[in-house]
Design a protein around this motif. Sequence first.
Motif, mmCIF file in Angstrom:
data_model
loop_
_atom_site.group_PDB
_atom_site.id
_atom_site.type_symbol
_atom_site.label_atom_id
_atom_site.label_comp_id
_atom_site.label_asym_id
_atom_site.label_seq_id
_atom_site.Cartn_x
_atom_site.Cartn_y
_atom_site.Cartn_z
ATOM 1 N N ARG A 282 44.994 -70.219 128.955
ATOM 2 C CA ARG A 282 44.248 -69.286 128.116
ATOM 3 C C ARG A 282 43.116 -70.004 127.380
ATOM 4 O O ARG A 282 41.989 -69.498 127.278
ATOM 5 C CB ARG A 282 45.222 -68.650 127.122
ATOM 6 N N ALA A 283 43.408 -71.199 126.874
ATOM 7 C CA ALA A 283 42.382 -71.973 126.174
ATOM 8 C C ALA A 283 41.283 -72.422 127.130
ATOM 9 O O ALA A 283 40.092 -72.387 126.786
ATOM 10 C CB ALA A 283 43.009 -73.182 125.498
ATOM 11 N N LEU A 284 41.649 -72.839 128.327
ATOM 12 C CA LEU A 284 40.645 -73.296 129.291
ATOM 13 C C LEU A 284 39.764 -72.138 129.747
ATOM 14 O O LEU A 284 38.547 -72.309 129.940
ATOM 15 C CB LEU A 284 41.327 -73.960 130.477
ATOM 16 N N ASP A 285 40.355 -70.962 129.922
ATOM 17 C CA ASP A 285 39.544 -69.785 130.271
ATOM 18 C C ASP A 285 38.541 -69.482 129.161
ATOM 19 O O ASP A 285 37.359 -69.201 129.429
ATOM 20 C CB ASP A 285 40.440 -68.570 130.498
ATOM 21 N N ALA A 286 39.011 -69.535 127.921
ATOM 22 C CA ALA A 286 38.106 -69.304 126.795
ATOM 23 C C ALA A 286 37.023 -70.380 126.754
ATOM 24 O O ALA A 286 35.838 -70.091 126.535
ATOM 25 C CB ALA A 286 38.883 -69.290 125.482
ATOM 26 N N GLY A 287 37.418 -71.637 126.979
ATOM 27 C CA GLY A 287 36.457 -72.732 126.958
ATOM 28 C C GLY A 287 35.372 -72.595 128.005
ATOM 29 O O GLY A 287 34.212 -72.964 127.767
ATOM 30 N N ASN A 288 35.718 -72.055 129.164
ATOM 31 C CA ASN A 288 34.708 -71.827 130.202
ATOM 32 C C ASN A 288 33.619 -70.893 129.705
ATOM 33 O O ASN A 288 32.437 -71.063 130.029
ATOM 34 C CB ASN A 288 35.357 -71.250 131.459
#
Length: 302
Positions: free
Chosen positions: A183-189
Amino acid sequence: MEGNDGAGPASAHVAVPQSFRDMPRWWGGGADWLDGLPRLVHAYCSRWRLSVTGEMAHGSNAAVIPVSRDGDRFVLRLTPLGDGVAAQAEALRFWDGRGTVRLVDADRDGGVMLLERLDMGRSLVGLPVAEAMPILGRMMRRLAIPAPEHVPSTAEVVAARMAVLPGEWERLGRPFPESTLGRALDAGNRLSHTESQLAVNGDLHSAQVLRGEREPWLTVDPVLMRGDIAYDLGRVLWTRIDEMGDAEEIVRHFRAVVDAAGIDLDHGRDWVVFRAVDYWLWGLAAGLTEDPQRCRRLLTAV
């Protein structure tokens, strides 16, 4: 001393509080600097024609001394060399009192700044969380003016952290579900690209906003960045989350901040998710126990 009110710097005794000596900042060294603080205060009072008018206050690594000159009230802020005084002085000169404490003078090499006097005993921490959250949201927007090109970009910071988060998660024993990391990596993208060139304070929370006279509330110790003003939305929330009840109340305060700042709700949620996961891992690596749980509560709610 001519032109000063009260006792001159030579007659003023400045005591270093034991609570300052006990801060974790000094566990790895710094006793010599602490021991030399009274002499340092005396030297800068002589240099800038100041009189000490009160006792030393402090944060985690900075000492603050009430002083005056010709009837005008200021504070001396002193930190050890290498603690970012140059960057902070640049930030204060950039905002020039717009939502921030005003810088009067600085010795960047000496780690000393002369600042406008604020009420050091009254920060947003003293307000109920429901009152503080909208003020912090409005402060985000108040500071959002075109930023210098050379200061760190929020998008670049996210991109750099994205590259190391999975490895840190593995090294720390997978402390939360992989879905949370994802979830954090998706947001970071989404956050690692921005068209915004607005100024951002990269260290905004209730304890950093004090009662002022020119404006009701003024920010201290700002970190100047450029890009997305929602960068520190997560910190605004997790630093007061102990005062929030269930998930519904956390979301209500989250909405209050984004509404006051004029931030899109989903975009703000991305920032909360990314920064909370990032800080959760940082906190575990640093040996913290309470802050990771605060991040967990925040992530569960939003």
